[in-house]
Write an enzyme that holds these catalytic residues in place. Sequence first.
Site, short mmCIF file in Angstrom:
data_model
loop_
_atom_site.label_atom_id
_atom_site.label_comp_id
_atom_site.label_asym_id
_atom_site.label_seq_id
_atom_site.Cartn_x
_atom_site.Cartn_y
_atom_site.Cartn_z
CD GLU A 182 -20.41 4.07 -25.14
OE1 GLU A 182 -19.42 4.96 -24.68
OE2 GLU A 182 -21.37 3.59 -24.16
CG ASP A 219 -24.66 0.29 -26.59
OD1 ASP A 219 -24.53 1.36 -27.18
OD2 ASP A 219 -23.87 -0.37 -25.90
#
Length: 359
Positions: free
Chosen positions: A132, A74
Amino acid sequence: MSVELNLSADPVELTVALVNTPSVSGEEAELADAVQRALVEQAPHLEVVRSGNTVLARTNLGLPARVVLAGHLDTVPLNDNLPLRRTGSGEDELLHGCGTVDMKGGDAVFLHLAATLTAPRHDLTFVFYDCEEIEATRNGLGRIERDLPDWLAGDLAIVGEPSNGVVEAGCQGTMRIELRTTGVRAHPARAWMGVNAIHAAGEALRRLESYEPRRVEIDGCHYREGLQAVRIAGGVAGNVVPDECVVTINHRFAPDRSVADAEAHLREVFDGFDVTVVDFAGGALPGLGAPAARELVAAAGGEPVAKLGWTDVARFAALGVPAVNYGPGDPLLAHKQNEYAPAAQIRRCADVLRRFLTG
């Protein structure tokens, strides 16, 4: 049209493909699908499983040691910085765009190695995880730790966070507290009848201003602590003496302090104030004594440095797995609109890790 990734290609070209597939936190499905499909089709030597939008792959060669390579898929929200742009050429080529630094350059390196290292000297586990960049409760590594814990076991973990191609060892811990002062409401025209809670916070701010952060050397790595007010809230209306004020303070502490040590230190610094811990995450010691870590440092060259910030190496350290940060890109450019990574550094990180993993 589905995204197609060529894992055997130049890691720079793979970085371009990853960056041009948007994957803001919580929206990683398209990229995770592409990663899973590519690993299944192009890396038949790996066992591949899927958990949510995390893709895991590993060798099962029965070798005496295992290295875990982990990278998050991400990114932070886009900021008019896609599609990827390329400037310069050859050794001076730069890749500009969201995720080039944090951390699709590192992901590209790991994916390339996953497909092309068929006879490593250590068993390998690759973890490409989601979420994350947002609240820790959604981090894909936490889900893997709960549901598939054996996939995080190893003798060394390498987290591909940007480190300028230098081994960054361990990481700082972080703690956020709220310091609350109270008072008595009154009309400002008759202020002596009240107690101003904002004024009462002044002493805490003076302590912050005069605070001298600790500097600590651990295994040759220099950690610098920090204590900063990051938010202040108070006030009722323009004609009311406020009866409450809250100062939010962030503490970054060296990994030789435990979370309990950090809390005790903050309560000492702000003795006499109402202190509430609202968030924390422990740090990670450098872990450079592990044999595999020493081999990686030798392959990378140069001297390892302290990681100033918190990363998921702390999750591995908490599991008893020595962990370091190693990846392309300048961490100071992470999350910036002008984020960019040198193409040559991406290739060098791939070469260093190939040398380390093959001997």
